[in-house]
Design a protein around this motif. Structure first.
Motif, PDB file in Angstrom:
ATOM      1  N   TYR A 609      29.629  27.587 -58.947  1.00 38.80           N
ATOM      2  CA  TYR A 609      30.944  27.019 -59.218  1.00 38.80           C
ATOM      3  C   TYR A 609      31.213  27.105 -60.722  1.00 38.80           C
ATOM      4  O   TYR A 609      30.712  26.287 -61.501  1.00 38.80           O
ATOM      5  N   PRO A 610      32.005  28.099 -61.158  1.00 37.22           N
ATOM      6  CA  PRO A 610      32.259  28.281 -62.595  1.00 37.22           C
ATOM      7  C   PRO A 610      33.451  27.466 -63.084  1.00 37.22           C
ATOM      8  O   PRO A 610      34.296  27.022 -62.298  1.00 37.22           O
ATOM      9  N   SER A 611      33.519  27.298 -64.390  1.00 36.76           N
ATOM     10  CA  SER A 611      34.683  26.650 -65.005  1.00 36.76           C
ATOM     11  C   SER A 611      34.827  27.131 -66.435  1.00 36.76           C
ATOM     12  O   SER A 611      33.856  27.568 -67.070  1.00 36.76           O
ATOM     13  N   LEU A 612      36.054  27.031 -66.953  1.00 35.36           N
ATOM     14  CA  LEU A 612      36.343  27.429 -68.328  1.00 35.36           C
ATOM     15  C   LEU A 612      37.481  26.577 -68.851  1.00 35.36           C
ATOM     16  O   LEU A 612      38.488  26.376 -68.163  1.00 35.36           O
ATOM     17  N   ALA A 613      37.330  26.079 -70.081  1.00 30.13           N
ATOM     18  CA  ALA A 613      38.386  25.312 -70.748  1.00 30.13           C
ATOM     19  C   ALA A 613      38.563  25.857 -72.155  1.00 30.13           C
ATOM     20  O   ALA A 613      37.580  26.114 -72.863  1.00 30.13           O
ATOM     21  N   VAL A 614      39.824  26.036 -72.545  1.00 25.52           N
ATOM     22  CA  VAL A 614      40.153  26.542 -73.879  1.00 25.52           C
ATOM     23  C   VAL A 614      41.128  25.566 -74.522  1.00 25.52           C
ATOM     24  O   VAL A 614      42.134  25.185 -73.914  1.00 25.52           O
ATOM     25  N   THR A 615      40.824  25.150 -75.746  1.00 26.12           N
ATOM     26  CA  THR A 615      41.705  24.263 -76.503  1.00 26.12           C
ATOM     27  C   THR A 615      42.128  24.967 -77.790  1.00 26.12           C
ATOM     28  O   THR A 615      41.278  25.481 -78.536  1.00 26.12           O
ATOM     29  N   TYR A 616      43.441  24.977 -78.037  1.00 29.77           N
ATOM     30  CA  TYR A 616      43.984  25.560 -79.260  1.00 29.77           C
ATOM     31  C   TYR A 616      44.639  24.448 -80.062  1.00 29.77           C
ATOM     32  O   TYR A 616      45.500  23.723 -79.560  1.00 29.77           O
ATOM     33  N   PHE A 617      44.227  24.302 -81.344  1.00 29.38           N
ATOM     34  CA  PHE A 617      44.746  23.239 -82.192  1.00 29.38           C
ATOM     35  C   PHE A 617      45.967  23.775 -82.939  1.00 29.38           C
ATOM     36  O   PHE A 617      45.844  24.522 -83.924  1.00 29.38           O
ATOM     37  N   LEU A 618      47.148  23.407 -82.437  1.00 24.84           N
ATOM     38  CA  LEU A 618      48.392  23.894 -83.018  1.00 24.84           C
ATOM     39  C   LEU A 618      48.609  23.342 -84.425  1.00 24.84           C
ATOM     40  O   LEU A 618      49.085  24.046 -85.316  1.00 24.84           O
ATOM     41  N   GLN A 619      48.307  22.053 -84.587  1.00 30.92           N
ATOM     42  CA  GLN A 619      48.393  21.376 -85.873  1.00 30.92           C
ATOM     43  C   GLN A 619      47.253  20.375 -85.931  1.00 30.92           C
ATOM     44  O   GLN A 619      46.476  20.232 -84.988  1.00 30.92           O
ATOM     45  N   GLU A 620      47.182  19.651 -87.044  1.00 34.82           N
ATOM     46  CA  GLU A 620      46.130  18.645 -87.165  1.00 34.82           C
ATOM     47  C   GLU A 620      46.254  17.565 -86.091  1.00 34.82           C
ATOM     48  O   GLU A 620      45.247  17.025 -85.643  1.00 34.82           O
ATOM     49  N   ASP A 621      47.492  17.291 -85.668  1.00 40.80           N
ATOM     50  CA  ASP A 621      47.704  16.206 -84.697  1.00 40.80           C
ATOM     51  C   ASP A 621      48.220  16.719 -83.351  1.00 40.80           C
ATOM     52  O   ASP A 621      48.736  15.945 -82.554  1.00 40.80           O
ATOM     53  N   MET A 622      48.055  18.007 -83.089  1.00 42.47           N
ATOM     54  CA  MET A 622      48.602  18.571 -81.856  1.00 42.47           C
ATOM     55  C   MET A 622      47.642  19.613 -81.292  1.00 42.47           C
ATOM     56  O   MET A 622      47.085  20.443 -82.034  1.00 42.47           O
ATOM     57  N   GLN A 623      47.411  19.558 -79.974  1.00 44.45           N
ATOM     58  CA  GLN A 623      46.517  20.523 -79.348  1.00 44.45           C
ATOM     59  C   GLN A 623      47.030  20.928 -77.971  1.00 44.45           C
ATOM     60  O   GLN A 623      47.776  20.206 -77.322  1.00 44.45           O
ATOM     61  N   LEU A 624      46.604  22.144 -77.549  1.00 44.71           N
ATOM     62  CA  LEU A 624      47.008  22.712 -76.272  1.00 44.71           C
ATOM     63  C   LEU A 624      45.748  23.083 -75.498  1.00 44.71           C
ATOM     64  O   LEU A 624      44.866  23.767 -76.026  1.00 44.71           O
ATOM     65  N   ARG A 625      45.659  22.617 -74.227  1.00 41.13           N
ATOM     66  CA  ARG A 625      44.464  22.834 -73.413  1.00 41.13           C
ATOM     67  C   ARG A 625      44.786  23.739 -72.217  1.00 41.13           C
ATOM     68  O   ARG A 625      45.835  23.611 -71.594  1.00 41.13           O
ATOM     69  N   PHE A 626      43.827  24.615 -71.895  1.00 34.69           N
ATOM     70  CA  PHE A 626      43.877  25.418 -70.675  1.00 34.69           C
ATOM     71  C   PHE A 626      42.538  25.249 -69.970  1.00 34.69           C
ATOM     72  O   PHE A 626      41.491  25.234 -70.622  1.00 34.69           O
ATOM     73  N   SER A 627      42.559  25.148 -68.636  1.00 33.98           N
ATOM     74  CA  SER A 627      41.275  25.057 -67.930  1.00 33.98           C
ATOM     75  C   SER A 627      41.392  25.640 -66.531  1.00 33.98           C
ATOM     76  O   SER A 627      42.463  25.631 -65.917  1.00 33.98           O
ATOM     77  N   TYR A 628      40.253  26.141 -66.058  1.00 30.81           N
ATOM     78  CA  TYR A 628      40.133  26.661 -64.693  1.00 30.81           C
ATOM     79  C   TYR A 628      38.783  26.227 -64.135  1.00 30.81           C
ATOM     80  O   TYR A 628      37.776  26.195 -64.861  1.00 30.81           O
ATOM     81  N   GLY A 629      38.766  25.901 -62.854  1.00 31.58           N
ATOM     82  CA  GLY A 629      37.511  25.540 -62.207  1.00 31.58           C
ATOM     83  C   GLY A 629      37.556  25.870 -60.727  1.00 31.58           C
ATOM     84  O   GLY A 629      38.596  25.720 -60.078  1.00 31.58           O
ATOM     85  N   LYS A 630      36.441  26.328 -60.197  1.00 30.47           N
ATOM     86  CA  LYS A 630      36.315  26.590 -58.766  1.00 30.47           C
ATOM     87  C   LYS A 630      35.447  25.489 -58.171  1.00 30.47           C
ATOM     88  O   LYS A 630      34.302  25.284 -58.608  1.00 30.47           O
ATOM     89  N   THR A 631      35.986  24.782 -57.184  1.00 29.57           N
ATOM     90  CA  THR A 631      35.279  23.632 -56.624  1.00 29.57           C
ATOM     91  C   THR A 631      35.330  23.689 -55.098  1.00 29.57           C
ATOM     92  O   THR A 631      35.861  24.642 -54.504  1.00 29.57           O
ATOM     93  N   VAL A 632      34.823  22.633 -54.483  1.00 28.69           N
ATOM     94  CA  VAL A 632      34.699  22.597 -53.029  1.00 28.69           C
ATOM     95  C   VAL A 632      34.891  21.157 -52.548  1.00 28.69           C
ATOM     96  O   VAL A 632      34.650  20.207 -53.304  1.00 28.69           O
ATOM     97  N   VAL A 633      35.344  20.997 -51.324  1.00 31.71           N
ATOM     98  CA  VAL A 633      35.384  19.693 -50.669  1.00 31.71           C
ATOM     99  C   VAL A 633      34.738  19.849 -49.307  1.00 31.71           C
ATOM    100  O   VAL A 633      35.121  20.713 -48.518  1.00 31.71           O
ATOM    101  N   ARG A 634      33.749  18.993 -49.037  1.00 29.94           N
ATOM    102  CA  ARG A 634      32.975  19.113 -47.800  1.00 29.94           C
ATOM    103  C   ARG A 634      33.341  17.989 -46.830  1.00 29.94           C
ATOM    104  O   ARG A 634      33.793  16.921 -47.240  1.00 29.94           O
TER     105      ARG A 634
END
Length: 883
Positions: A609-634
């Motif tokens: 089950y992989p995952s990836l998160a990317v955060t880009y700091f637009l300014q000192e007080d501002m940030q943008l997040r991206f994430s992906y994850g593959k999961t399961v429910v049993r």
């Protein structure tokens, strides 16, 4: 790994604002001032709020994956009494049945729950998840809801992971006591109650409700009550408690008490020891009026209920105990070991007196049916946790963390009972008198007793190794760990029906109290037919045993480049094994019809089950997040067994499905966050979930009583939406009073869709489901959720107040069948006010009023009422003293 702190001044009022809302912000720095009085005010405000909010919000800001965190101060501010009610304030979370949290509209099966990062046993007889109302807010340090999957989380991750983090060892001496009195507007009049046991105030049955030893011997010898003589049947019945009849009595006020004491001690500069003991007691009563519809009938455009209860009076008492004991040792701030012992007890004692009609007992025949039912259950959880954190500076600050938990939970329903009566309007005055026009039902189920037990045990061990590394513009941290879970569950259920067809003279059934009608004297003098008075209605599948093992390993990297980009991600491997075996209580043999059933009850899968998160700091007080994850429910434990059981929450029969498939989910998240001046902040998030074979509830018509619920796989499913959070001090409007006011809130807008194939579901379950809407929203999903809070903090720190509002959009609770539309729980507008007064440094007085709008809980379909329940307006006054 944490991004270097970005610091800017935060004035005293902003500290109070920060403590009211779980939104990310920055560390507070005291504002420079020459005025000594201003400095004293800063200290007072921080002390009143106990100083935890800033750390909680800083943690959220520095999370690599999208998460929401609510600290003890936020919970105190909104006045919520347990983890379940507090979590409904978090963006995108809704509360169902007062116990289970739906994250982004996904049912409780789609979210995992942990206690201090470890698995916990559940006392719920039909679900793996633990009811969150079991955890009182007085022992909670913070609640973390991680919505974006990371490899260190369990792969069974749909809506999110809820981690309940309990209070830890204090840095200084603490000793506090608190008492609270309260009531509800529904409790002002007399309410139906019954004679219980002498230890009910303590939350334990003293044996009054328990099955008599003679009947228990029959069960243990596997003879049950089959083939016994009428004389034996009558003798066994005499041993049963018959004093369950409802009577009107005044309602006691609600009250609770809490005590906590703790301290830390330094020894020889390198060693530090500490402890914390917190204990609480809570006793409350909820009185309500309900409407319960069970079977609709369509006549052209008109819909009417042919089986319903329109006069339902319910009284539910609860007694809760909680004890938390922590002890720990720290060496040189590099090695720390903590031990925690948690005991939670929650007893629910409910009686419902119900009057209605069925297809056979109708108003047109001047008849009504009356029944009362007593549901008593004791839920308990015992958990031992041992945790260690170690840092090795000589090895490049290598870190090693480990934790172990062994927990047990139980649910004991020692003796639930229901009785049925017939009301006949003999004098045709339109009034059905409970006392003068009543008789015990002449049927094979005039009364029913049930006795249930469940034991759950969970053992969980986890470790984590982390290593920081810096190369040029890169700050890096690498993690690797393992998590090993073992779970066992054993449950059994016994039922006895009282058949009044055993009496040849039905005149003895006249009366309105079960205990007064079937007295020992009546039983001794009655003449009997060939039918036995007692019928053992325990069926195959009422007993079951289950086991589960999960072995997991993961690798995760956290890379921070040039104060501009952050890359986090990795992969988790899980080997999951589960087996569920239903038993025939009469033979103690497997309740399996063929070898195919046997093979389907064992469930095994392993995957990455992989995952990836990317955060880009637009300014000192501002940030943008991206994430992906593959999961399961049993599937849950009982859902892969073909046995039918009664869900204690919905009261519907539920049939599992051998061969139920796992749900695979691809999760996508984007979130923009802006941490503005003086603690104000704003965030906007988007999410999308693509699901293969989502597990859903469907219905199949039943011959008698409510429809049968089946668990089945839909073909596909998807969910997408937007989340907005904000916090704004109102000083932007002007000076003066506006400096003391703030407004905060969150809004979730989302949609979901699943595709059901009736032919495939019929083939999977073996039962026709008559689905009305093959394409519909997911069960429990609300298209919108709103939380707002308007708060005030005085300049001198002696007063604070919050007006808190919560509402969710309509959500499907019962999918439609036979051409009837889905049944939706209607929006519930919750408006609460919490006022706190700090007359001196040690004292806190809290006044709380909840459900000020006096809203009712309603479930409707096609503008037809299916169920309703009054909630009333509750209020309480609490006094706390810190020594």
């Amino acid at each position: 790994m944490k991004k270097p702190a970005i610091r800017f001044p935060v004035k005293p009022l902003s500290l109070a604002i920060l403590a009211t809302f779980a939104a990310a912000t920055v560390p507070a720095v005291a504002q420079e001032a020459d005025d000594e009085e201003v400095i004293e005010e800063v200290v007072a405000t921080g002390t009143r709020l106990k100083g935890t909010a800033t750390a909680v919000m800083e943690e959220r800001k520095n999370q690599a994956f999208v998460a929401d965190i609510m600290g003890a101060e936020q919970i105190s501010r909104t006045g919520d009494s347990d983890a379940a009610s507090a979590l409904r304030r978090v963006t995108g979370l809704t509360l169902v049945d007062g116990k289970f949290i739906y994250v982004r509209g996904l049912g409780e099966r789609y979210s995992s729950t942990q206690l201090n990062g470890l698995a916990v046993p559940s006392p719920d007889p039909t679900r793996n998840v633990i009811p969150l109302d079991l955890f009182p807010s007085t022992i909670i340090e913070s609640l973390s809801v991680q919505k974006a999957y990371s490899p260190s989380m369990p792969a069974s991750f749909g809506g999110g992971n809820v981690d309940i983090r309990l209070k830890t060892i204090p840095s200084d001496y603490v000793f506090s006591v608190q008492g609270q009195l309260g009531s509800n507007t529904n409790n002002f009049d007399d309410a139906y109650q019954y004679n219980g046991g002498g230890d009910d105030w303590f939350g334990e049955d003293d044996g009054t409700r328990a099955a008599p030893a003679a009947i228990v011997d029959q069960w243990e010898s596997k003879q049950f009550l089959d083939g016994i003589s009428q004389e034996e049947s009558v003798a066994l019945f005499k041993g049963l408690n018959r004093d369950y009849d409802p009577r009107l009595e005044s309602v006691d006020p609600d009250y609770k008490a809490n005590l906590s004491i703790g301290n830390s001690f330094d020894y020889d500069d390198d060693w530090r020891f500490g402890f914390l003991l917190a204990s609480g007691y809570d006793r409350s009563t909820d009185v309500s009026e309900e409407y319960v519809g069970e079977q609709p009938l369509r006549n052209g455009e008109e819909i009417r209920m042919i089986r319903f209860y329109d006069e339902v009076n319910t009284t539910e008492k609860s007694v809760k105990w909680s004890t938390l004991f922590n002890v720990g040792v720290d060496y040189n701030r590099q090695h720390r070991v903590d031990y925690s012992f948690i005991v939670l007890s929650d007893t629910r004692d409910q009686i419902r007196d119900m009057i209605g009609n069925t297809a056979n007992i109708t108003l047109s025949d001047n008849q009504r049916v009356r029944k009362y039912e007593v549901q008593y259950e004791e839920r308990k959880m015992f958990t031992n946790q041992l945790r260690g954190t170690h840092t090795f500076p000589e090895l490049g600050f290598l870190g090693f963390d480990w934790k172990y938990s062994e927990g047990r939970s139980s649910r004991d329903a020692p003796g639930n009972m229901e009785a049925r009566f017939l009301l006949e309007d003999d004098n045709l005055d339109g009034i059905y008198d409970r006392e003068t026009e009543s008789s015990l039902s002449n049927s094979t189920t005039a009364g029913r007793y049930s006795f249930q037990t469940l034991h759950d045990r969970v053992e969980n061990f986890a470790y984590n190794v982390n290593y920081p590394l810096m190369i040029d513009n890169w700050e890096m941290e690498f993690k690797a760990g393992g998590n090993f879970l073992s779970k066992t569950r054993v449950a059994d259920n016994r039922r006895l029906d009282i058949s009044t067809r055993a009496f040849t003279d039905t005149s003895i059934l006249e009366g309105y109290n079960f205990n007064d009608i079937l007295t020992d004297e009546v039983l001794d003098s009655a003449s009997y037919s060939t039918q036995n008075l007692l019928r053992d209605t325990t069926v195959a599948g009422d007993d079951y045993a289950a086991g589960q093992k999960v072995d997991a390993y993961y690798f995760e990297a956290d890379l921070f480049w040039n104060n501009l980009w952050r890359f986090s991600g990795g992969v988790r491997y899980e080997d999951f094994r589960q087996a569920v075996v239903p038993f025939d209580p009469r033979t103690n043999q497997f309740d399996l019809t063929d070898e195919a059933d046997r093979s389907q009850l064992a469930f095994q899968e392993d995957a990455f089950y992989p995952s990836l998160a990317v955060t880009y700091f637009l300014q000192e007080d501002m940030q943008l997040r991206f994430s992906y994850g593959k999961t399961v429910v049993r599937p849950d434990l009982r859902e892969v067994s073909s046995s039918t059981y009664i869900d204690p929450l919905t009261e519907n029969p539920v049939g599992g499905t051998p061969g139920l498939r796992t749900t695979s989910i691809n999760n996508f998240d984007i979130r923009w966050e802006w941490y503005r001046e003086a603690g104000n902040n704003l965030s906007l998030g988007l999410f999308y979930k693509d699901m293969d074979s989502p597990i859903e509830s469907v219905q199949s018509p039943a011959q008698d009583g409510p429809p049968l619920i089946r668990i089945a796989n839909a073909e596909t499913g998807k969910m997408y939406g937007m989340e907005v959070e904000f916090l704004q001090g109102l000083e932007v409007i002007g000076d003066g009073i506006w400096d003391n006011l703030f407004v905060s809130g969150n809004l979730t807008l989302s949609d979901s869709e699943i595709e059901l194939d009736p032919a495939n579901i019929e083939e999977q379950t073996g039962v026709s489901t008559s689905i009305t809407n093959p394409t519909r929203a997911m069960t429990g999903h609300s298209k919108w959720v709103v939380n707002t809070q308007f708060g005030y903090d005085s300049d001198n720190g002696e007063h604070s107040a919050s007006l808190v509002y919560n509402v969710f959009g309509p959500r499907i609770l019962i999918p439609g069948i036979d051409g009837f539309d889905d049944s939706f729980e209607q929006p519930f507008h919750s408006l609460d006010v919490v006022y706190k007064w700090y007359p001196d440094f040690n004292t806190t007085v809290t006044l709380k009023v909840q459900n000020m709008l006096d809203q009712e809980k309603k479930i409707e379909f096609e503008d037809t009422l299916l169920r309703s329940e009054t909630r009333g307006t509750s209020f309480s006054l609490a006094y706390r003293y810190d020594f």
